[in-house]
Motif scaffolding. Structure first.
Motif, mmCIF file in Angstrom:
data_model
loop_
_atom_site.group_PDB
_atom_site.id
_atom_site.type_symbol
_atom_site.label_atom_id
_atom_site.label_comp_id
_atom_site.label_asym_id
_atom_site.label_seq_id
_atom_site.Cartn_x
_atom_site.Cartn_y
_atom_site.Cartn_z
ATOM 1 N N THR A 83 0.817 -1.213 0.000
ATOM 2 C CA THR A 83 0.000 0.000 0.000
ATOM 3 C C THR A 83 0.848 1.259 0.000
ATOM 4 O O THR A 83 0.416 2.294 -0.487
ATOM 5 N N LYS A 124 0.287 4.154 -6.056
ATOM 6 C CA LYS A 124 -0.148 5.546 -6.099
ATOM 7 C C LYS A 124 -1.567 5.662 -5.557
ATOM 8 O O LYS A 124 -2.363 4.738 -5.652
ATOM 9 N N THR A 125 -1.895 6.825 -5.047
ATOM 10 C CA THR A 125 -3.246 7.069 -4.563
ATOM 11 C C THR A 125 -4.183 7.286 -5.745
ATOM 12 O O THR A 125 -3.742 7.474 -6.881
ATOM 13 N N PHE A 126 -5.467 7.295 -5.470
ATOM 14 C CA PHE A 126 -6.469 7.467 -6.523
ATOM 15 C C PHE A 126 -6.298 8.798 -7.234
ATOM 16 O O PHE A 126 -6.387 8.886 -8.447
ATOM 17 N N THR A 127 -6.049 9.858 -6.485
ATOM 18 C CA THR A 127 -5.922 11.183 -7.107
ATOM 19 C C THR A 127 -4.613 11.336 -7.859
ATOM 20 O O THR A 127 -4.492 12.242 -8.678
ATOM 21 N N GLU A 128 -3.630 10.490 -7.588
ATOM 22 C CA GLU A 128 -2.401 10.525 -8.383
ATOM 23 C C GLU A 128 -2.583 9.807 -9.715
ATOM 24 O O GLU A 128 -1.979 10.174 -10.714
#
Length: 192
Positions: free
Chosen positions: A35, A39-43
């Motif tokens: 995790t 990358k995060t969702f907004t990335e």
């Protein structure tokens, strides 16, 4: 001899318990470390500016072409949760049939099953790819396609919360069921 066999079985059970707990903790630790690497969702998606890609068969909010609708009520009858409401009035004398004056879908009830799409004889309702219809009240989830701007109502533009909110600026009740006509009027309407 029996005592050594019981002792060996006891140590075997302890070894098996420790091994399975260690294996489970290894898998948990592996996913925990993964995790931090992804990358995060907004990335990955620049959401408000660049929409999230959806598959071609995605069943999002409906698209509706008000100009081709004949008011046959087949979509409303096929809906298993009764979330489609159609207002219609008799067409002017040169035309036959009905004129659709209101086509509402209650998205608080809709389960996006697409059962309303198949029975339509003129293909005026189909599933779109819009998935974001956020609002602050349940009244905002009831969309009247007859009161939307033409490019949205006819299915040429996507259904967006701003267009839905603008269509609700008129102060009218969301849905009013018209009273049933008396039996004599029903018989006269059926005869004609």
């Amino acid at each position: 001899m029996q005592a050594w066999s019981n002792l060996r079985e006891w140590f075997g059970n302890i070894h098996r318990t420790v091994a399975t707990v260690a294996e489970g903790m290894y898998i948990t630790l592996w996913y925990l470390l993964q995790t931090f690497r992804r990358k995060t969702f907004t990335e990955r998606f620049e959401y408000p500016e660049l929409p999230v890609p959806v598959k071609p068969r995605y069943r999002g909010f409906h698209r509706f072409d008000l100009t081709t609708c004949i008011g046959c009520d087949k979509c409303a009858r096929a809906c298993p949760v009764d979330c489609i409401y159609i207002d219609k009035e008799k067409a002017a004398p040169p035309l036959k049939g009905f004129k659709v004056t209101g086509f509402k879908i209650d998205y608080t009830k809709c389960m996006f099953c697409a059962l309303c799409v198949d029975p339509c004889p003129v293909d005026c309702i189909f599933m779109g790819s819009t998935f974001d219809q956020s609002c602050f009240s349940r009244d905002g989830c009831i969309v009247d396609f007859a009161r939307l701007p033409l490019e949205v109502a006819w299915g040429q533009a996507t259904l967006n919360p701003i267009a839905v909110a603008a269509s609700k600026l008129e102060t009218q009740p969301v849905w009013v069921k018209k009273p049933e006509p008396p039996a004599a009027e029903k018989a006269a309407a059926a005869a004609s």
